[in-house]
Structures are given as C-alpha cells and as structure tokens.
Write a protein that holds these residues in place. Structure first.
Motif, short mmCIF file in Angstrom:
data_model
loop_
_atom_site.label_atom_id
_atom_site.label_comp_id
_atom_site.label_asym_id
_atom_site.label_seq_id
_atom_site.Cartn_x
_atom_site.Cartn_y
_atom_site.Cartn_z
N VAL A 1 0.84 -1.21 0.00
CA VAL A 1 0.00 0.00 0.00
C VAL A 1 0.87 1.26 0.00
CG1 VAL A 1 -1.63 1.36 1.38
CG2 VAL A 1 -2.00 -1.09 1.06
N LEU A 2 1.89 1.28 0.85
CA LEU A 2 2.77 2.45 0.92
C LEU A 2 3.54 2.64 -0.38
CD1 LEU A 2 4.19 2.03 4.55
CD2 LEU A 2 2.51 3.71 3.77
N GLY A 3 4.11 1.55 -0.91
CA GLY A 3 4.92 1.63 -2.12
C GLY A 3 4.12 2.09 -3.32
N ASN A 4 2.96 1.51 -3.54
CA ASN A 4 2.15 1.87 -4.71
C ASN A 4 1.57 3.27 -4.58
OD1 ASN A 4 2.05 -0.52 -6.60
ND2 ASN A 4 1.50 -1.52 -4.70
N THR A 5 1.25 3.68 -3.34
CA THR A 5 0.78 5.04 -3.13
C THR A 5 1.87 6.05 -3.46
OG1 THR A 5 -0.72 4.28 -1.37
CG2 THR A 5 -0.22 6.64 -1.44
N VAL A 6 3.11 5.74 -3.07
CA VAL A 6 4.25 6.62 -3.37
C VAL A 6 4.45 6.73 -4.88
CG1 VAL A 6 6.77 6.82 -3.24
CG2 VAL A 6 5.45 6.31 -1.18
N LEU A 57 -0.74 0.36 -13.31
CA LEU A 57 -0.24 -0.86 -12.66
C LEU A 57 -0.21 -0.67 -11.15
CD1 LEU A 57 1.04 -3.69 -12.89
CD2 LEU A 57 3.28 -2.58 -13.07
N ALA A 58 0.29 0.47 -10.68
CA ALA A 58 0.33 0.75 -9.24
C ALA A 58 -1.09 0.83 -8.68
CB ALA A 58 1.07 2.06 -8.98
N PHE A 59 -2.00 1.43 -9.44
CA PHE A 59 -3.40 1.54 -9.03
C PHE A 59 -4.04 0.16 -8.89
CE2 PHE A 59 -7.92 2.16 -10.40
CZ PHE A 59 -8.35 2.86 -9.28
N VAL A 60 -3.81 -0.69 -9.89
CA VAL A 60 -4.35 -2.06 -9.87
C VAL A 60 -3.74 -2.87 -8.73
CG1 VAL A 60 -4.41 -4.24 -11.14
CG2 VAL A 60 -4.96 -2.11 -12.30
N ASP A 61 -2.43 -2.72 -8.53
CA ASP A 61 -1.76 -3.43 -7.43
C ASP A 61 -2.35 -3.02 -6.08
OD1 ASP A 61 -0.09 -4.83 -9.10
OD2 ASP A 61 1.61 -3.47 -8.87
N LEU A 68 -5.41 -1.76 -5.49
CA LEU A 68 -6.77 -2.28 -5.37
C LEU A 68 -6.77 -3.80 -5.20
CD1 LEU A 68 -8.76 -0.21 -8.03
CD2 LEU A 68 -8.61 0.16 -5.57
N GLY A 69 -5.88 -4.49 -5.94
CA GLY A 69 -5.82 -5.94 -5.86
C GLY A 69 -5.41 -6.41 -4.47
N SER A 70 -4.40 -5.76 -3.90
CA SER A 70 -3.97 -6.11 -2.55
C SER A 70 -5.07 -5.84 -1.53
CB SER A 70 -2.72 -5.31 -2.17
OG SER A 70 -1.63 -5.65 -2.99
N SER A 71 -5.76 -4.70 -1.72
CA SER A 71 -6.81 -4.32 -0.78
C SER A 71 -8.04 -5.22 -0.90
CB SER A 71 -7.21 -2.86 -1.00
OG SER A 71 -6.09 -2.01 -0.77
N ALA A 72 -8.27 -5.76 -2.08
CA ALA A 72 -9.40 -6.68 -2.26
C ALA A 72 -9.11 -8.04 -1.65
CB ALA A 72 -9.71 -6.83 -3.76
N LEU A 73 -7.84 -8.47 -1.70
CA LEU A 73 -7.50 -9.84 -1.29
C LEU A 73 -7.03 -9.94 0.16
CD1 LEU A 73 -7.06 -12.82 -2.05
CD2 LEU A 73 -4.78 -12.17 -2.88
N PHE A 129 2.87 -10.86 -3.62
CA PHE A 129 4.23 -10.35 -3.71
C PHE A 129 4.44 -9.33 -4.84
CE2 PHE A 129 6.25 -12.26 -0.29
CZ PHE A 129 7.61 -12.03 -0.33
N PRO A 130 3.97 -9.58 -6.07
CA PRO A 130 4.18 -8.59 -7.13
C PRO A 130 3.69 -7.19 -6.79
CG PRO A 130 3.46 -10.65 -8.10
CD PRO A 130 3.35 -10.82 -6.60
N PRO A 131 2.50 -7.01 -6.18
CA PRO A 131 2.10 -5.65 -5.82
C PRO A 131 3.05 -4.97 -4.83
CG PRO A 131 0.19 -7.08 -5.80
CD PRO A 131 1.40 -7.97 -5.98
N MET A 132 3.74 -5.76 -3.99
CA MET A 132 4.72 -5.17 -3.08
C MET A 132 6.02 -4.84 -3.80
SD MET A 132 6.66 -6.75 0.28
CE MET A 132 7.81 -7.69 -0.74
N LEU A 133 6.46 -5.75 -4.69
CA LEU A 133 7.77 -5.59 -5.33
C LEU A 133 7.75 -4.62 -6.51
CD1 LEU A 133 9.03 -9.30 -5.26
CD2 LEU A 133 9.72 -7.43 -3.76
N ASN A 134 6.59 -4.49 -7.17
CA ASN A 134 6.53 -3.62 -8.36
C ASN A 134 6.99 -2.20 -8.09
OD1 ASN A 134 5.57 -5.81 -9.76
ND2 ASN A 134 3.48 -5.08 -9.93
#
Length: 327
Positions: free
Chosen positions: A46-51, A73-77, A79-84, A287-292
């Motif tokens: 969440v922090l990384g994609n928001t940044v 991609l960051a937006f989808v990551d 939302l995807g993390s927050s959904a799951l 993991f991909p949403p965190m590492l992206n």
C-alpha cells in the motif's frame, strides 16, 4: 445447445448454499505467522504503490504514455492487494472461514479482475518497450497519451466483461454436496467443481480465459523481447545495447516475478501438494504488488530523479518557512 441447458436454461431451480467454507492450509503448525507476514507485505504494498502514484501525479515530467501504464499498474496493485489481503486475514487470522454465497462471488470478481489487469498492464508496458527500441523515431507518433489511455480502458472493459460472465455462469450452478473451497480465497476453479449439475460452460470459459489472460499475454511478451533482442543485436556498440536494454530491466523483473510462480504451479499441478499450491499462488497474488513499486523506484532512472526532485523541493520549502519564522 443441450450442453449449456443446465447453465443457461430458463425456468430451472438452482440450489445455492447459504455460505461457502474457505479451507486454506491443512496440518501446518503456527500458520498464523504466515498471515502476519502477509499483513506486513500488504502494508509495504500500500505504501509503495501510493508513493509511485503520488510521484507520477506530482511530477509533470512523468506524464508520458509509459507512466500512464505504470500509474495504472500501481493503481491495480493497490486495489488488488486491498481486495484480497484484508479479507484473507479476516478469514484465516480471525478464523471467519464461513463466507456467504453472494459475498464469495463478489470477492471472486474483484480478485480476478485486479489480478488479470496486472497481466494486461505488463502487456501494455511490453508494447511500449517494443516500439521504443524497434521504432525510436516513430515512438511519439505510435505511442501517444490517447493510444495508451484507450488501450488501458479497453483492457478494463474486457476484463470486467469476462469476469462478469464467469460469475454469471457460476450463478447457474447448483451446490448440493460439499461447500468447502480448497483454496485461500473464492477460487473460480474450485467453486465450479463443487457443483452437482453440469459445469461444462464454466469449465470451457475457465480454459478459454486461462489462454486469453495468461498464455497469450506471456507469448506476446516473450515474442516482443525476441524482437527487442534482434533489434539490439544490430546496434553498433555494446554500450548502446546495454543502455537500451537497461530500460527494459524493470519490466522484465516484473514479468519474472509474476509469471515464474504461476508456470511452476501449472507445470507441477499434478504432483504439487495442496498446501504448496496455496502458498505459491498466494505469494504470486500478493508479492508482485509489493515488489513492483520497489523495482520501479530502484531500476527506473526517471522515477529516482523525480523522487529526489520532489524531496529537494519539500526540504527547500521547509527551510524557507523556518527562515521566515526565525525573522
């Protein structure tokens, strides 16, 4: 037509359970620590994609077609993390394994929508790199803001449509035996296999979508990099080849992180233990949403420069404010 009557026919009464039970892992001691770890991964994601989204939004130099795809991609990551992840933690960490029928289908829809959009975002970024390296003089003509926005919008429409179709077919199934889903979330394949009427339409759609959303995008990405490799082989010096290839390293890292665990799971599906399958697929989803964002900040020169510029502006503004107060 008879093949689809049980799924699409009218005037049929369907047996729908009040709830499903998500089984998750079986026989693993201290598994709660794994869910605590997933909670940490989610916070970083969440922090990384928001940044990343904030940097692209604040820096006008990053308002390019490529960074439209990176922002999405960051937006989808996010939302995807927050959904799951929050729902996954609620199910397993707080032992709420019963999920109502409608909530399960909603959970399924959002998880598959965002996971599928991750793949198609990688396709958009792959096309961007292909044109940038093979046709550098025509890049700004072929890859415009309008083109990239239209491409991403078409991906969203396509994914939402096919996922709604998949959910719609599930509502035409009857569940009169087990309601235990042997997965870590409301898995489409695990759900339709629980049905006691003909689930052929859902099976056919699942195979079709696997090819359309997984194998065809992967084939396109691999083919695009073969073309990029061929184009770079014609570049005069090794230094120029390295400089051009360096612009692809962030994207290649994302492709490897996303696809390698999935390929391992699919190729070893017959011999892999259910717990190993759940760990592999859950890490692939989380993991991909965190590492992206980490990869893009560390490997993309434009974002590193942008972050430094934004931080310098913030520091300078604070210094000026302090000087004003001191006076």
């Amino acid at each position: 037509m008879n093949l689809f009557n049980s799924a699409l026919g009218k005037n049929i009464t369907f047996v729908r359970p009040a709830y499903f039970i998500i089984s998750g892992f079986s026989g693993i001691p201290n598994i709660k620590y794994y869910y605590v770890f997933l909670c940490f991964v989610y916070i970083v994601s969440v922090l990384g994609n928001t940044v990343v989204m904030a940097v692209i939004y604040l820096d006008h130099n990053l308002r390019t077609p490529k960074y439209i795809a990176v922002f999405n991609l960051a937006f989808v990551d996010l939302l995807g993390s927050s959904a799951l992840v929050p729902k996954l933690l609620d199910i397993f960490l707080f032992n709420h394994r019963y999920i109502s029928y409608n909530n399960c289908l909603t959970f399924l829809f959002f998880c598959y929508t965002f996971l599928s959009m991750q793949v198609l975002n990688l396709v958009a970024l792959s096309y961007d790199r292909l044109i940038a390296i093979m046709h550098p003089l025509h890049y700004h003509v072929k890859v415009t803001h309008r083109f990239m926005l239209s491409l991403i919008a078409s991906f969203w429409v396509f994914i939402i449509t096919v996922d709604l179709a998949a959910v719609g077919l599930l509502t035409r199934l009857s569940f009169c035996r087990s309601v235990v889903i042997n997965s870590y979330f409301c898995d489409h394949g695990q759900i339709y296999r629980l049905a006691c009427n003909d689930y052929t339409p859902s099976y056919v759609l699942a195979k079709f979508l696997t090819a359309l959303i997984l194998w065809i995008p992967l084939s396109f990405i691999m083919l695009s990099y073969l073309c990029i490799g061929y184009a770079l082989s014609k570049v005069a010096t090794a230094q120029e080849r390295f400089k051009a290839f360096k612009t692809c390293t962030a994207h290649l890292s994302l492709v490897a992180i996303y696809f390698i665990p999935i390929l391992i799971t699919f190729t070893m599906s017959s011999g892999i233990h259910p717990n190993a399958r759940i760990i592999n697929l859950s890490l692939t989803s989380i993991f991909p949403p965190m590492l992206n964002p980490i990869i893009y900040v560390l490997q993309t020169q434009e974002i590193k420069v942008s972050v430094k510029r934004i931080l310098n502006i913030r520091i300078e503004s604070k210094v000026k404010v302090n000087k004003v107060f001191m006076k």
